[in-house]
Design an enzyme around this catalytic site. Structure first.
Site: not given
Ligand code: NAD
Length: 366
Positions: A144, A195
């Site tokens: 972001y 991840k």
């Protein structure tokens, strides 16, 4: 008499409706506890655009900077949806506020009372005692905020957009410290979600969390989970988590998933804590409901004010160090809701009360 100095940024649509009730509850409890409330209201989001030409007006930022905490409503809605993305209320108000005050730690409790399990899309037999977990989301790093963040037209006429995911070890360490503090106050269990099988930032994330917990909190039982699995496990068996910590975008998605399994956005609040201390030596923070401005129900007097009221409790706990008062508010919300006073979002077709009556019931339980 302790004076609590905070900024009130109600925002748009249901924001001011639920904020009015939250302040009424707060005034009531403050009187009982001998606390003086010194708050200043300021425009933000669409209200900022309409009244000052900017989603985060300079005057609002100044009021926040002079306060010990920010009580936030929610911003945005159809009225401003046609503005360029960079000028939209959420992006132009909330993200800069987080960045300006380095609000890097988002603590979002996922709480569903046993009496409200019918409100969850998860089968009651899977959550007989409700849900009680906490999501810790890193809030100022990752996709972001990373640069470059741009859209360009390539020489061949194709259009290309890029977002950049960046994490530094120091950013991961400080959010891990917040997660440890939360895990210590609960079951001493922490799950880190990443991840690491694909992303470089996640490899650093996993290594840093592992080393930091081993060094600073060996008593914490740490586990790791890939984010795709975490998304599944959250709906399969949410209470296996207790506390989970994750990066910005994964946390954005998982915390909304957590909100829906907890029955209603109208019941969940969150704390975003900063790297800086307020005048009391406690973390400066922004406290807000988990949901948005709910334009579909705005103006009808039926929005659930519980999330906004619970965000007052979080503010008392984290930025003012008033744990006992925070717990009293949380208990009053629980008592009011579990004894049958409910707004439409959690009434399961039964009789429901409006925003004001819900706050009245909470005040009656204080
Ligand atoms: P939303 O959270 O506003 O609403 C989703 C659903 O939940 C709606 O059906 C709404 O009625 C319901 N809901 C939310 N809060 C409720 C409450 N207190 N009581 C009862 N029901 C409630 O999400 P959306 O519709 O996707 O977004 C509407 C606007 O809010 C958008 O402009 C979005 O950008 C903005 N938004 C702002 C924030 C924020 O300020 N932090 C967060 C999310 C969305």
């Amino acid at each position: 008499m302790p004076t609590l100095k905070f900024a009130v940024l109600a925002g748009d649509y249901i924001g001011p409706e639920v904020m009015t009730e939250a302040l009424r509850v707060f005034e009531h409890v403050a009187k009982q506890e001998g606390l003086t409330l010194a708050y200043t209201k300021a425009d933000v989001g669409g209200a900022g655009i309409d009244n000052h030409g900017k989603a985060l007006p300079d005057s609002t930022l100044k009021i926040c900077a002079e306060s010990d905490a920010i009580l936030f409503g929610s911003v945005g809605g159809p009225k401003w949806e046609k503005l360029p993305p960079k000028e939209q209320p959420e992006r132009a108000a909330l993200l800069p506020l987080r960045k300006h005050f380095t609000l890097f730690a988002n603590i979002r409790p996922g709480l569903l009372y046993r009496e409200l399990t019918d409100a969850s899309p998860i089968k009651t037999e899977r959550i007989p005692d409700g849900i009680d977990i906490v999501c810790i989301r890193e809030l100022t790093g990752g996709l972001y905020f990373g640069l470059p963040k741009e859209t360009t037209t390539l020489p061949n006429g194709d259009v290309q957009s890029v977002d950049t995911m960046i994490y530094r070890k120091s950013e991961i360490e400080r959010i891990t410290a917040t997660a440890i503090a939360t895990a210590r106050s609960r079951k001493k269990k922490l799950c880190s979600v990443d991840k690491a099988n694909v992303l470089e930032t996640s490899v650093l994330w996993r290594k840093t969390v592992t080393e930091y917990v081993a060094k600073h909190a060996p008593e914490i039982e740490l586990s790791h989970m890939y984010v795709d699995n975490a998304a599944m496990q959250l709906v399969r068996s949410p209470n296996q988590f207790d506390v989970f910590v994750t990066e910005n975008m994964f946390g954005d998605i998982l915390s909304d998933e957590m909100a829906v399994i907890c029955g209603s956005l109208g019941m969940l609040s969150s704390a975003s804590l900063g790297a800086t201390k307020n005048s009391l030596g406690l973390p400066f923070g922004l406290f807000e409901p988990a949901g948005g401005t709910a334009p579909d129900i705005a103006g009808k007097g039926i929005a659930n004010p519980c999330a906004q009221i619970l965000s007052v409790a979080l503010m008392l706990r984290f930025s003012f160090g008033l744990e006992k008062v925070a717990t009293r508010i949380e208990a009053a919300v629980k008592k009011a809701v579990t004894s049958g006073t409910r707004t439409g979002d959690i009434a399961f077709g039964g009789k429901s009360v409006g925003t004001k009556a819900m706050a009245d019931a909470i005040i009656a339980n204080l």
